[in-house]
Scaffold this active site. Sequence first.
Site, PDB file in Angstrom:
ATOM      1  N   ASP A 216      -2.418   6.214  -3.742  1.00  0.00           N
ATOM      2  CA  ASP A 216      -1.222   5.550  -3.227  1.00  0.00           C
ATOM      3  C   ASP A 216      -0.742   4.508  -4.251  1.00  0.00           C
ATOM      4  O   ASP A 216      -1.362   4.336  -5.306  1.00  0.00           O
ATOM      5  CB  ASP A 216      -1.524   4.935  -1.861  1.00  0.00           C
ATOM      6  CG  ASP A 216      -2.598   3.858  -1.921  1.00  0.00           C
ATOM      7  OD1 ASP A 216      -3.423   3.889  -2.850  1.00  0.00           O
ATOM      8  OD2 ASP A 216      -2.615   2.976  -1.044  1.00  0.00           O
TER       9      ASP A 216
ATOM     10  N   SER B  84       0.833  -1.204   0.000  1.00  0.00           N
ATOM     11  CA  SER B  84       0.000   0.000   0.000  1.00  0.00           C
ATOM     12  C   SER B  84       0.872   1.261   0.000  1.00  0.00           C
ATOM     13  O   SER B  84       1.761   1.398  -0.829  1.00  0.00           O
ATOM     14  CB  SER B  84      -0.976  -0.041   1.182  1.00  0.00           C
ATOM     15  OG  SER B  84      -1.902   1.010   1.106  1.00  0.00           O
TER      16      SER B  84
ATOM     17  N   ASP C  65      -5.657   2.128  -4.050  1.00  0.00           N
ATOM     18  CA  ASP C  65      -6.899   1.845  -3.338  1.00  0.00           C
ATOM     19  C   ASP C  65      -7.273   2.982  -2.383  1.00  0.00           C
ATOM     20  O   ASP C  65      -8.302   2.910  -1.724  1.00  0.00           O
ATOM     21  CB  ASP C  65      -6.828   0.506  -2.606  1.00  0.00           C
ATOM     22  CG  ASP C  65      -5.870   0.493  -1.425  1.00  0.00           C
ATOM     23  OD1 ASP C  65      -5.039   1.419  -1.318  1.00  0.00           O
ATOM     24  OD2 ASP C  65      -5.933  -0.453  -0.614  1.00  0.00           O
TER      25      ASP C  65
END
Length: 435
Positions: free
Chosen positions: A305, A147, A309
């Site tokens: 990012d 992430s 998401d």
Amino acid sequence: MTISPLAGKPAPKEMLVDLARLEREYFERRPDLDDPEQRVSFGTSGHRGSSLHGSFTEAHILAITQAICDFRRMQGIDGPLFMARDTHALSGPAQHTALEVLAGNHVHTVIQQNEGVTPTPVISRAILVHNRGRSGRPGDGIIITPSHNPPEDGGFKYNPTHGGPADIDVTRCIENRANDILRNRNSGVKRVAFATALSADTTQQEDFILPYVTDLRNVVDMEAIRAAGLKLAVDPLGGAAVHYWEPINTIYKLDIAVVNAKVDPTFSFMTVDHDGKIRMDCSSPYAMARLVGLKDRYDVAFANDPDSDRHGIVTPLSGLMNPNHYLAVAIHYLLTHRPHWPAPAAVGKTLVSSCMIDRVVEKLGYRLYEVPVGFKWFVPGLFDGSCCFGGEESAGARFLRRDGSVWTTDKDGPIMDLPKSRLAPAKTPASTTGS
């Protein structure tokens, strides 16, 4: 909270990760299983770690992927596995390792052609599209990403047949099996060479970009955005959505400037986050300093990012919007502009999200659905349509298609960038309230 003197400033060269060392440690380091930090551990969003700390190595990925193959057999999942990776340095090697195991287990695996990168929501959508109306051969997915975490980190997630993050029962099963495999020095792993895996009949390379982009009109009112004539900007923060915005511009005739098209696994273009680390957090004003500096040039600017998401929204008046404020605005807009959404459907939020959302939902006559932290708690409702919107305080959300059917069951940054954009031209305080 202590703020680093480097916060919001360009990352100095001495802070950049040594890519050669990072990859060397990935292949050569063996995890110490007496250290709990070096075992496989699925948190709120998969297994994460770094090869520099012995917590994300080839040994981990071999074991986790074999555990997923074993889980698939146990559950009778015999359709394609859609696999994505983001732009973190460890994501490429991890995808190679995973593909070797998947091919060794004769799993039909679909990846972006030319070893390209793919956002998380694109894989969720691909799983759902494949499984829609199907009685057999269901598909699932693997997403390789940590992430927004620092450049030295790696991450590995499993999305079952519902397309969203795996629940606790599934992750516990995979985690336990993977650690058993690690304790046996990966002797139970079925694996082939990467060149063999890439050319295997079970490995399919295709374009994920165009199907996702052309389908966007069914979840976002792209014509309304085009008609508004907005001057928009996006910074993909060096992430997996970088190659999606020009096709979006071309197909929908929008004016979205890609202000940073650079892909660099050291993320040297980033400004430093609050704690002095490089972190691609699109909800942080320090990490987003460059885009915030461009706020007066565009009606709306936004970022995602590395696995796309999450979303960050920048406006001329507000700069970087508070994620909770934007969720409230987006919910208000969507609930008043989606006549085909099911009326009984609930609006989901995490327990730590703003009570401002509660008031918007109550005013519009919808039901509130509160869940613990972690997007996996939204998945059942998003999958069956009983939850029309799911959002969390860390700037992640998704919602139904315009006809009320499921779009994705994982967070989708690009669709959150777009739905509110049509309301932006009037640069007055009232325009930031979303009503």
